[in-house]
Design an enzyme around this catalytic site. Structure first.
Site, PDB file in Angstrom:
ATOM      1  N   THR B 180       0.812  -1.209   0.000  1.00 55.08           N
ATOM      2  CA  THR B 180       0.000   0.000   0.000  1.00 55.08           C
ATOM      3  C   THR B 180       0.842   1.254   0.000  1.00 55.08           C
ATOM      4  O   THR B 180       1.949   1.251   0.476  1.00 55.08           O
ATOM      5  CB  THR B 180      -0.850   0.079   1.256  1.00 55.08           C
ATOM      6  N   ASN B 390     -11.521  15.370   0.046  1.00 54.49           N
ATOM      7  CA  ASN B 390     -11.594  14.680  -1.232  1.00 54.49           C
ATOM      8  C   ASN B 390     -12.470  15.358  -2.263  1.00 54.49           C
ATOM      9  O   ASN B 390     -12.395  15.053  -3.450  1.00 54.49           O
ATOM     10  CB  ASN B 390     -11.999  13.229  -1.019  1.00 54.49           C
TER      11      ASN B 390
END
Lengths: 395, 395
Positions: B180, B390
């Site tokens: 990740t 976001n």
């Protein structure tokens, strides 16, 4: 306006809040052919367990008792006993067999039903039955919904006019898998049970099972379609293909309108977006890609920000589990292509796309160029209000 | 403080923003044994594709060039050419073979690298190499991260002290599946490549692959471990089981600390939560249940609201695809049991649980009572700020 053969009623029973419609009743003067689709969540609410069992045998029901404010899910033996007692009270008051009663609950999971309120309300509910209370029932089943969701359609079957009226509720915990949330469709069509059930499942698959608000599947989802037969059309059975298809198309359009109303009213949603994937090797793969994009929080927050952030779309596609060649992918917002063969088309296209994103409804069209598989999934954006609503829901 | 055998450097190259460290270099004075774990997203950034290919042959690397501000993903032939040119410039400047350079990028997907900025910065970067710039590199790789993430540990292998220093970045698009985000661990241990690679993969599986911020997997994820051998411990190979285990445990603790730092710094996160599932039939099933709960937006927004809303937890469990009997499930927040055999324990327990939820770190313990399978997944809450971050990220 109602549907021939049905009476409806709604009251403020005080189940969770005072002075708010929260208990509804649908009554068919004769046993109605009834098809159901229920949640695939293995944690099923007591009413869902009872309804599935009852419909298994006869495919007939005469009443639906539905409450908001409490899901009666994860409530053990007490919850089951309460549900059975509710249906027994309704059956007695209406003088019909208990297994002709369907039950439906929506609200907080894990709390027991307020049986005192429900017991006191049932006689009033039955006394209030009338032909014109469909909208009131649709209001009684709302929780975080901000608008009532109803649809009415008519269709000529042979030379007989048939009516369908549908209602639905749902705004959160929405990623149906087989059926979703609560939806009730009443129709006066004359139809056999196998045909009605088949029409329902096919319709649900292409409508409620194609929407997502937050990727969560409820414990209480159900869709019921009840057919009174009072339209007196020529009986629709396995031999009447043309009529069945016509009815099925109309039913599907009712289900689809209701499904899209749920997405548009998704918790905190400001936009309703169709994710259309074409060029997959199989329809299933198209659906899987569309669903992964439709559930990506990063994609959904970008929509909220009106940002044509296709990088997040292609990143979501890449983890969908479906194989494709990233270097061949096209992505468009409505008819504005912003990615061609995996590469950005350029600043001008992105500016055009940004205009599309300011609209309340738009499509994202993805072409994988691997085959002929196509599917659509319907989603909403992911807003600050979604978090506010769900951080505060129980308090 | 650095690690024997390594020099580091960071500069503000102006890749996306001015006057912000955004380009880092790690240099091993000798070729270091290097193990890598890379994203499983099939849409892979250019640097990831190059690194995987280069490590396949030798398991050796001598430099890592890493930039923030641009992911160099979905950038086609141009992106690949730019990546190769970057590594060629670094190799030339350091006078090492080009295939000894690993590349790493993080930032916006779909934008091309600012090669002018990078080309101008590489000589400065190399000129700035020194033993004490590890923290500066850790800072250069940050994007939406709010804190720098570094860990330093030492362990005695035989009678030799071995040092491990790790850094990581990542706050969004985090649900690793194999590796990740970006993480680099430097160590002076003397170890064989197969042993290092095995230790890395085992460690990643139990650390980075167990965290989730938003269920999205990046196109650029990678973890590299570079071992210079300068500690001069007795060589660790397949015959030195005890030493290998000791090193592996230490590496895993470095990876786990970095992984938990990522969760704690999850975009908008205010809490770090361990979802522990026991009593599953298999470990895999425990993980699947834990992961479904850890990714549920409804569960995560409830955590943000400090609401012990176990109904959402059990609803998420029910759609996980793992079979269990809902009537046997226990759920606890830390040591406060709020669900016993599928039923609410009561108001007092929920009040106690509410206190636990006010903490910054807590555990949710789920017992399925079906077998001995146990796993943990680490997640954060889902806040208003996640949406803000976001919705605004590219603008």
């Amino acid at each position: 306006m109602g549907v021939k053969g049905f009476l409806t009623s709604a009251v403020a029973a005080g189940i969770k809040y005072q002075d708010r419609l929260d208990l509804g009743l649908i009554y068919s003067t004769n046993p109605a052919v009834t098809a159901g689709a229920f949640t695939t969540n293995q944690v099923k609410a007591a009413p869902v367990v009872i309804d599935m069992e009852r419909l298994k045998h006869e495919g007939r029901a005469q009443a639906v008792l539905v409450n908001s404010g409490c899901a009666n899910a994860c409530t053990g033996k007490q919850g089951m006993a309460d549900a059975l007692q509710s249906s027994s009270l309704v059956a007695k008051e209406l003088d019909i067999p208990e297994n002709m009663v369907q039950l439906s609950s929506t609200g907080v999971i894990g709390a027991q039903l307020n049986m005192e309120a429900i017991t006191a309300a049932i006689p009033k509910l039955v006394a209030g039955l009338g032909p014109d209370n469909f909208e009131a029932v649709a209001q009684a089943i709302m929780t975080t919904d901000t608008v009532k969701k109803t649809v009415r359609k008519t269709v000529m079957i042979g030379d007989t006019e048939v009516t369908l009226m549908g209602m639905a509720k749902g705004a959160g915990m929405i990623m149906p898998n087989m059926a979703t949330m609560l939806s009730f469709v009443l129709t006066d069509v004359q139809i056999g049970f196998p045909e009605l059930q088949k029409a329902l499942l096919a319709g649900v698959e292409r409508t409620f099972n194609r929407i997502t608000v937050d990727g969560d599947t409820s414990t209480n989802d159900m869709v019921l379609v009840m057919a009174s037969g009072e339209a007196k059309n020529d009986w629709i059975d396995e031999d009447s293909k043309a009529e069945l298809e016509l009815f099925q198309d109309t039913l599907e359009s009712v289900l689809k309108e209701l499904a899209l109303m749920i997405v548009a009213d998704g918790e905190g949603a400001s936009k309703c977006i169709t994710i259309r994937v074409c060029g997959a090797r199989e329809d299933d793969e198209a659906e899987q890609v569309a669903r992964t994009v439709a559930n990506s929080n990063l994609v959904k927050t970008a929509f909220f920000g009106e940002d044509a952030n296709w990088g997040r779309i292609i990143a979501a596609m890449g983890r969908s589990g479906v194989k494709f060649n990233p270097d061949r992918v096209d992505i468009a917002f409505n008819d504005v292509v912003i990615v061609r063969n995996g590469l950005a088309v350029g600043k001008e296209a992105e500016d055009e796309a940004s205009k599309v994103l300011k609209e309340r409804n738009f499509n994202v069209c993805i072409d994988l160029k691997e085959g002929n598989g196509c599917e659509e999934v319907y989603t909403c954006d992911f807003s600050i209000d979604y978090v506010k609503i769900n951080a505060d829901y129980r308090s």
